[in-house]
Enzyme design. Structure first.
Site, PDB file in Angstrom:
ATOM      1  CG  HIS A  17      -0.447  -0.074   2.559  1.00  0.00           C
ATOM      2  ND1 HIS A  17       0.333   1.085   3.046  1.00  0.00           N
ATOM      3  CD2 HIS A  17      -0.284  -1.198   3.431  1.00  0.00           C
ATOM      4  CE1 HIS A  17       0.885   0.547   4.253  1.00  0.00           C
ATOM      5  NE2 HIS A  17       0.651  -0.689   4.671  1.00  0.00           N
ATOM      6  CG  HIS A  20       4.444  -1.589   1.872  1.00  0.00           C
ATOM      7  ND1 HIS A  20       3.174  -1.899   1.670  1.00  0.00           N
ATOM      8  CD2 HIS A  20       4.923  -1.890   2.773  1.00  0.00           C
ATOM      9  CE1 HIS A  20       2.682  -2.471   2.639  1.00  0.00           C
ATOM     10  NE2 HIS A  20       3.882  -2.720   3.708  1.00  0.00           N
ATOM     11  CB  CYS A 136       3.808 -10.174  17.660  1.00  0.00           C
ATOM     12  SG  CYS A 136       2.379  -9.629  16.347  1.00  0.00           S
ATOM     13  CB  CYS A 139       5.857  -7.739  15.266  1.00  0.00           C
ATOM     14  SG  CYS A 139       4.565  -6.568  15.650  1.00  0.00           S
ATOM     15  CB  CYS A 160       0.527  -7.943  18.838  1.00  0.00           C
ATOM     16  SG  CYS A 160       1.373  -6.451  18.139  1.00  0.00           S
ATOM     17  CE  LYS A 317      -0.338   1.456  11.952  1.00  0.00           C
ATOM     18  NZ  LYS A 317       0.557   0.444  12.698  1.00  0.00           N
ATOM     19  CE  LYS A 320      -6.397  -3.677   2.440  1.00  0.00           C
ATOM     20  NZ  LYS A 320      -5.550  -4.779   1.611  1.00  0.00           N
TER      21      LYS A 320
HETATM   22  N1  MSP Z   1      10.045  -7.517   6.197  1.00  0.00           N
HETATM   23  C1  MSP Z   1       9.942  -6.200   7.339  1.00  0.00           C
HETATM   24  C2  MSP Z   1      11.305  -5.417   7.003  1.00  0.00           C
HETATM   25  C3  MSP Z   1      12.672  -6.542   6.820  1.00  0.00           C
HETATM   26  S1  MSP Z   1      13.938  -5.270   6.114  1.00  0.00           S
HETATM   27  C4  MSP Z   1      15.064  -6.358   6.437  1.00  0.00           C
HETATM   28  C5  MSP Z   1       8.799  -5.415   7.634  1.00  0.00           C
HETATM   29  N2  MSP Z   1       8.043  -5.452   6.207  1.00  0.00           N
HETATM   30  S2  MSP Z   1       6.722  -4.676   6.041  1.00  0.00           S
HETATM   31  O1  MSP Z   1       6.117  -5.162   4.921  1.00  0.00           O
HETATM   32  O2  MSP Z   1       5.990  -4.897   7.142  1.00  0.00           O
HETATM   33  O3  MSP Z   1       7.090  -3.072   6.222  1.00  0.00           O
HETATM   34  C6  MSP Z   1       8.045  -2.387   5.403  1.00  0.00           C
HETATM   35  C7  MSP Z   1       8.109  -1.017   5.632  1.00  0.00           C
HETATM   36  O4  MSP Z   1       6.800  -0.467   5.313  1.00  0.00           O
HETATM   37  C8  MSP Z   1       8.568  -0.727   6.934  1.00  0.00           C
HETATM   38  O5  MSP Z   1       9.451   0.256   6.743  1.00  0.00           O
HETATM   39  C9  MSP Z   1       7.319   0.135   7.403  1.00  0.00           C
HETATM   40  O6  MSP Z   1       7.547   1.103   8.157  1.00  0.00           O
HETATM   41  C10 MSP Z   1       6.656   0.741   6.215  1.00  0.00           C
HETATM   42  N3  MSP Z   1       5.150   0.894   6.162  1.00  0.00           N
HETATM   43  C11 MSP Z   1       4.209   0.071   6.490  1.00  0.00           C
HETATM   44  N4  MSP Z   1       2.968   1.034   6.705  1.00  0.00           N
HETATM   45  C12 MSP Z   1       3.441   2.256   6.654  1.00  0.00           C
HETATM   46  C13 MSP Z   1       2.751   3.323   6.639  1.00  0.00           C
HETATM   47  N5  MSP Z   1       1.367   3.629   6.665  1.00  0.00           N
HETATM   48  N6  MSP Z   1       3.568   4.727   6.412  1.00  0.00           N
HETATM   49  C14 MSP Z   1       4.845   4.567   6.238  1.00  0.00           C
HETATM   50  N7  MSP Z   1       5.567   3.519   5.921  1.00  0.00           N
HETATM   51  C15 MSP Z   1       4.929   2.359   6.321  1.00  0.00           C
HETATM   52  O7  MSP Z   1       8.700  -4.736   8.318  1.00  0.00           O
END
Ligand code: MSP
Length: 705
Positions: A17, A20, A136, A139, A160, A317, A320
């Site tokens: 989303h 990412h 978790c 996480c 969590c 935040k 969905k």
């Molecule tokens: N797989 C781990 C990262 C491993 S790196 C060796 C992970 N993945 S994640 O898919 O959950 O998240 C990836 C990134 O997306 C994180 O940096 C997280 O902060 C970012 N974001 C997820 N939701 C977000 C927002 N709403 N806003 C900004 N960034 C966000 O964690």
């Protein structure tokens, strides 16, 4: 010189989303700016494919974990191509997948090195022990007592705090990393390299976390409980803890532990990296990862830079269940990619949380891009086509015509404007280097405003009527075209497609992507260059139309969305569950909802005046609108339309003191021109308006400041 930038690798259990996409845009912007300077750059993004959460997501959707990962990866690849972030569009160099055999090899090598290592305090860095505690899955993190919600009913597992899902009880033998021995070593890294963790506020959080005492970290699971992972070297009954293994991707991707990869990319060549991460995963990157590297005797990353979270326009935040997530498909369908890039970089003060709403995106795209940069570029080029036969005109005004130019008030000395733009460029680059994209863009837009003003003041359309002013006209158009050339080089990393289009419309070859903005020299735009075909770069977005398309689209799309994509999404509590408040690393600013600051000068741009309602009536066929005549101390009362008819009886407003935004551009609504805006609070689900007023006497026209 080389440069290496990474995004986190994203969990392969769910579809991406806006959050990412954001980190990818930031990394892509940085990578392009380095390439512009001729620095050989490597940009990594990818997916984190192991662990219990992916195993569970796969199970739910009837796939094997690898099929699950393949499915998510194919979506990522399609998405990155559509957003111009893939290799073919000059974006990432690798889409890293932790299921790659070379990653298994490199991860095993790093484990082995740690297993052989002694900690700074002389103990074995890895040891075997028994883990008892809560985990978790979403996480992928073990939770201590202050990190979970105790169960309401006895015997139930705790939940969590972030995901609101039940934690798993873990009680098994496994391997530990002796993190507790690394506190001093880590503190001395933060001390000696103040830029290692950025921004400053996050660095302070990390330091106090480490000072608070580090616990040893469980870094393996029994294969019988988590089979989907990289096996522990020489002990195949265990798999590596997913975070331990995932972090290693940053070095395996470029060749650590694999000769072939080393030849293709080069660990020696590109390491150390700049890691971009969200603030929620900072601890893994700024504490655990450097500790693993210290143990393995590998150089630490260049820096770890943490950005804030994207919230919805109301500061909640995204989730969905609340229905407030920003879907990439919707974004892609309705908006220009560069407008999205511009918006996220302009809107989020890097490091702080930011708010994302479609309306905000449309407003910014219309004001800053369509009416701002886009308009400046097309009006300049159109005038060059019309007044200069489509060729870049001459920049100098000859001696004998100087007097004519002076008479019109035009500054005959182009060094004034050149000096202004050079200074703005320097400030822009300084802010950009410090990753203050929002500030950098503000600075760049001061150039747009300056050139706009030069054109408006000089009135080229009048100059064109006077033969004696031909050179004045040419000089003005040259300055404007040259400023646009500079802007297209400066802004290229942020809006690559739009800047290339502007560049080509100026008649310039190739792309601004190979020009270093620091080396721009005023006057290098060649006179006589034939400009290209003039086309709008940022068409104006019809807000009502697009908003209603998005709203109806999301309603009707709810079902189609719930097909293949949901098979994955359902499996991931992370985005499915209504999350209470962002608990992790919440700062004071988060608590009060401050997401971005403006300078006092920004506020001063808004001309707020005391007004008094002289008359108020309903607008035919518009049940929300009232037509007000308001005295703001000017010769004539202002006519203002206000969307308050459902809440205020017109007659009750007569004589009421109100606050008016007096310098808002007039616009037509239902055939009536509105010459300002009434300020009101808005609250509740439907945004009920409450008009701002005064309890003390105040004259009409008084300014609010
Ligand atoms: N797989 C781990 C990262 C491993 S790196 C060796 C992970 N993945 S994640 O898919 O959950 O998240 C990836 C990134 O997306 C994180 O940096 C997280 O902060 C970012 N974001 C997820 N939701 C977000 C927002 N709403 N806003 C900004 N960034 C966000 O964690």
């Amino acid at each position: 010189m080389t440069f290496y930038v990474t995004t986190p690798i994203y969990y392969a259990n769910s579809l991406p989303h806006l959050g990412h996409l954001y980190t990818m845009i930031v990394a892509d912007t940085i990578a392009r700016s380095k390439r512009q300077k001729g620095i050989e750059t490597y940009f990594l993004t990818g997916t984190d494919e192991h662990g219990i959460n992916i195993e569970r997501a796969a199970e739910k959707s009837g796939r094997t974990p690898k099929e699950q990962a393949d499915y998510v990866v194919s979506y990522y690849k399609k998405m990155t191509a559509e957003f111009g972030l893939d290799t073919a569009h000059g974006g990432y160099d690798i889409f890293m997948r932790t299921t790659e055999p070379f990653h298994y090899q490199g991860a095993s090598e790093l484990w082995r090195r740690c297993a052989k290592a002694k900690t700074p305090k002389g103990n074995d860095a890895i040891y075997k022990g028994h883990y008892e505690g809560w985990f978790c899955a979403a996480c992928a993190e073990y939770k201590t007592e202050d990190e979970y919600q105790k169960p309401k009913t006895e015997g139930a597992p705790p939940t969590c705090l972030i995901h609101d899902i039940a934690l798993d009880r873990v009680s098994e033998d496994g391997y530990f990393f002796r993190l507790s021995d690394y506190d001093e070593a880590l503190l001395s890294v933060y001390e000696s390299q103040p830029d290692f963790v950025r921004p400053e506020s996050r660095r302070n959080e990390v330091i106090s976390f480490v000072k608070g005492g580090l616990q040893d970290l469980s870094i393996s699971r029994l294969k019988t409980s988590v089979s989907w992972g990289v096996p522990v070297p020489d002990d195949p009954e265990h798999t590596m803890y997913v975070w331990f293994e995932a972090l290693i991707n940053y070095i395996t991707a470029i060749g650590f532990g694999n000769e072939e990869r080393e030849k293709i990319v080069g660990f020696e060549k590109f390491w150390p990296a700049l890691h971009l991460v969200g603030k929620d995963i900072l601890r893994f990157h700024a504490v655990y990862w450097p500790a693993f590297l210290l143990a393995a005797g590998i150089e630490l990353p260049r820096a770890i830079v943490a950005h804030g979270m994207w919230l919805d326009p109301n500061g909640r935040k995204m989730s969905k269940t609340l229905g407030n997530t920003i879907e990439l498909d919707v974004l892609q369908q309705h908006f220009n990619v560069d407008a999205i890039r511009y918006f996220v970089l302009r809107e989020m003060v890097f490091g702080q949380d930011g708010r994302f709403g479609y309306e905000g995106l449309i407003d910014r795209a219309n004001s800053d891009l369509a009416s701002g940069l886009g308009n400046l570029s097309s009006r300049t080029l159109t005038m060059i086509a019309r007044y200069s036969e489509g060729r870049i005109p001459a920049r100098q005004i000859a001696e004998d015509k100087l007097l004519f130019a002076k008479r019109t008030g035009v500054d005959t000395d182009e060094t004034t404007v050149a000096g202004f733009i050079e200074l703005a460029r320097d400030q822009y680059l300084q802010q950009f280097e410090a990753l203050n994209f929002s500030r950098a863009l503000e600075v760049a837009w001061s150039i747009v405003a300056r050139i706009d003003k030069i054109i408006t003041d000089a009135k080229p359309w009048d100059l064109a009527k006077d033969e004696n002013q031909k050179q004045t006209l040419d000089a003005i158009l040259y300055r404007s075209a040259e400023a646009i050339r500079w802007l297209s080089v400066m802004l290229f990393p942020i809006m690559p497609q739009a800047c290339t289009a502007i560049w080509n419309q100026l008649g310039l070859k190739a792309t601004p992507g190979t020009h270093d903005p620091a080396k721009l020299i005023w006057g290098e735009l060649e006179e006589g260059t034939t400009i290209g075909e003039v086309k709008p770069i940022f068409p104006r977005i019809d807000k009502n139309k697009v908003m209603s398309e998005i709203t109806s689209g999301t309603e009707t799309q709810q079902k189609p969305h719930a097909t293949a994509a949901d098979a994955v999404d359902n499996a991931q509590p992370k985005t499915e569950t209504p999350t209470p408040t962002p608990v992790h690393h919440a700062t004071e600013a988060d608590a009060v909802g401050v997401t971005s600051f403006i300078e006092i000068g920004d506020f001063a741009k808004v001309d707020l005046r005391v007004g008094q309602v002289l008359s108020a009536e309903r607008v035919p066929k518009a049940d929300k609108l009232l037509l007000l005549k308001i005295d703001i101390g000017e010769a004539e009362p202002r006519q203002v339309l206000a969307g308050i008819a459902q809440y205020y009886e017109p007659e009750k407003l007569i004589n009421r003191k109100v606050v008016i935004v007096a310098n808002l551009k007039p616009r037509k609504l239902r055939g009536f021109e509105s010459q300002g805006m009434v300020v009101a609070a808005s609250y509740g689900e439907e945004g009920r308006p409450v008009i701002a007023t005064f309890t003390e006497d105040v004259p009409n026209g008084a300014r609010l400041k």
